[in-house]
Design a protein around this motif. Structure first.
Motif, short mmCIF file in Angstrom:
data_model
loop_
_atom_site.label_atom_id
_atom_site.label_comp_id
_atom_site.label_asym_id
_atom_site.label_seq_id
_atom_site.Cartn_x
_atom_site.Cartn_y
_atom_site.Cartn_z
N GLU A 161 -22.78 0.01 -72.69
CA GLU A 161 -22.22 1.42 -72.66
C GLU A 161 -22.99 2.60 -71.96
O GLU A 161 -23.90 2.99 -72.31
CB GLU A 161 -21.80 1.88 -73.93
CG GLU A 161 -20.89 2.91 -74.06
CD GLU A 161 -20.35 3.28 -75.56
OE1 GLU A 161 -20.91 4.48 -75.84
OE2 GLU A 161 -20.01 2.71 -76.43
N GLY A 162 -22.14 2.88 -70.75
CA GLY A 162 -23.08 3.76 -69.92
C GLY A 162 -24.48 3.48 -69.34
O GLY A 162 -24.33 2.20 -68.99
N THR A 187 -35.01 5.69 -68.31
CA THR A 187 -34.37 5.62 -69.70
C THR A 187 -35.40 5.43 -70.52
O THR A 187 -36.79 4.98 -70.21
CB THR A 187 -33.29 4.53 -69.64
OG1 THR A 187 -33.81 3.30 -69.32
CG2 THR A 187 -32.15 4.92 -68.85
N HIS A 188 -35.22 5.35 -71.95
CA HIS A 188 -36.22 4.65 -72.85
C HIS A 188 -35.81 3.14 -73.10
O HIS A 188 -34.78 2.54 -72.79
CB HIS A 188 -35.81 5.40 -74.46
CG HIS A 188 -35.99 6.79 -74.38
ND1 HIS A 188 -37.12 7.50 -74.38
CD2 HIS A 188 -34.84 7.61 -74.48
CE1 HIS A 188 -36.90 8.84 -74.31
NE2 HIS A 188 -35.39 8.98 -74.62
N PHE A 236 -34.26 -6.70 -75.29
CA PHE A 236 -34.42 -5.12 -74.93
C PHE A 236 -33.46 -4.35 -75.45
O PHE A 236 -32.10 -4.73 -75.61
CB PHE A 236 -34.51 -5.16 -73.47
CG PHE A 236 -33.45 -5.52 -72.91
CD1 PHE A 236 -32.34 -4.61 -72.36
CD2 PHE A 236 -33.12 -6.48 -72.24
CE1 PHE A 236 -31.32 -4.71 -72.01
CE2 PHE A 236 -31.93 -6.95 -71.49
CZ PHE A 236 -31.05 -6.25 -71.30
N ALA A 237 -33.64 -2.82 -75.61
CA ALA A 237 -32.54 -2.18 -75.81
C ALA A 237 -33.04 -0.86 -74.78
O ALA A 237 -34.14 -0.38 -75.17
CB ALA A 237 -32.67 -1.59 -77.26
N VAL A 238 -31.94 -0.45 -74.05
CA VAL A 238 -32.53 0.49 -73.12
C VAL A 238 -31.46 1.77 -73.63
O VAL A 238 -30.09 1.23 -73.87
CB VAL A 238 -32.06 0.13 -71.68
CG1 VAL A 238 -32.14 1.02 -70.74
CG2 VAL A 238 -33.03 -0.90 -71.31
N PHE A 239 -31.84 2.82 -73.74
CA PHE A 239 -31.15 4.01 -74.10
C PHE A 239 -31.75 5.29 -73.68
O PHE A 239 -32.64 5.25 -72.78
CB PHE A 239 -31.11 3.96 -75.63
CG PHE A 239 -32.50 3.82 -76.31
CD1 PHE A 239 -33.02 5.30 -76.75
CD2 PHE A 239 -33.24 2.90 -76.45
CE1 PHE A 239 -34.18 5.30 -77.25
CE2 PHE A 239 -34.35 2.87 -77.19
CZ PHE A 239 -34.86 3.99 -77.54
#
Length: 115
Positions: free
Chosen positions: A42-43, A63-64, A112-115
């Motif tokens: 999302e985005g 990003t984080h 992974f989680a990119v935020f």
């Protein structure tokens, strides 16, 4: 606003079938093949699985990113020169703006989680 009743689910990230994502653009040595699967996006935010062949690469993050290494090992060297190792089972958070080298000693697979 409608909320989904079932969250994206994967029974085994280690055995998941991945799509060819092509050569790693951040590679600083030989071509490093990558593959992955996106579970949610999302985005600028996303969650998924990423796998990459061994070799060196240089990263500057916009990003984080939270990573959980589920296979392989690598050495991380931020631009300040401190080194640390990540291996199977390790979790690390790379904040927005982080820059440095990843040296993959063997094929690495991460969630992974990119935020």
């Amino acid at each position: 606003m409608s909320v989904p009743t079932l969250a994206p689910y994967l029974s085994s990230a280690l055995d998941a079938e991945l799509e060819d994502w092509g050569p790693l653009p951040e590679a600083t040595g030989p071509v490093m093949a990558t593959a992955g699967s996106t579970l949610w996006e999302e985005g600028d935010a996303s969650v998924g699985i990423w796998e990459c062949a061994p070799g060196p690469s240089y990263w500057k993050l916009d990003t984080h990113e939270l990573v959980h290494i589920i296979a392989g090992r690598l050495t991380i060297t931020p631009d300040d020169g401190t080194q640390f190792a990540l291996e199977t089972g390790d979790v690390a958070l790379f904040p927005r703006g982080w820059a440095g080298t990843w040296e993959l000693h063997e094929t690495v697979r991460k969630v992974f989680a990119v935020f």
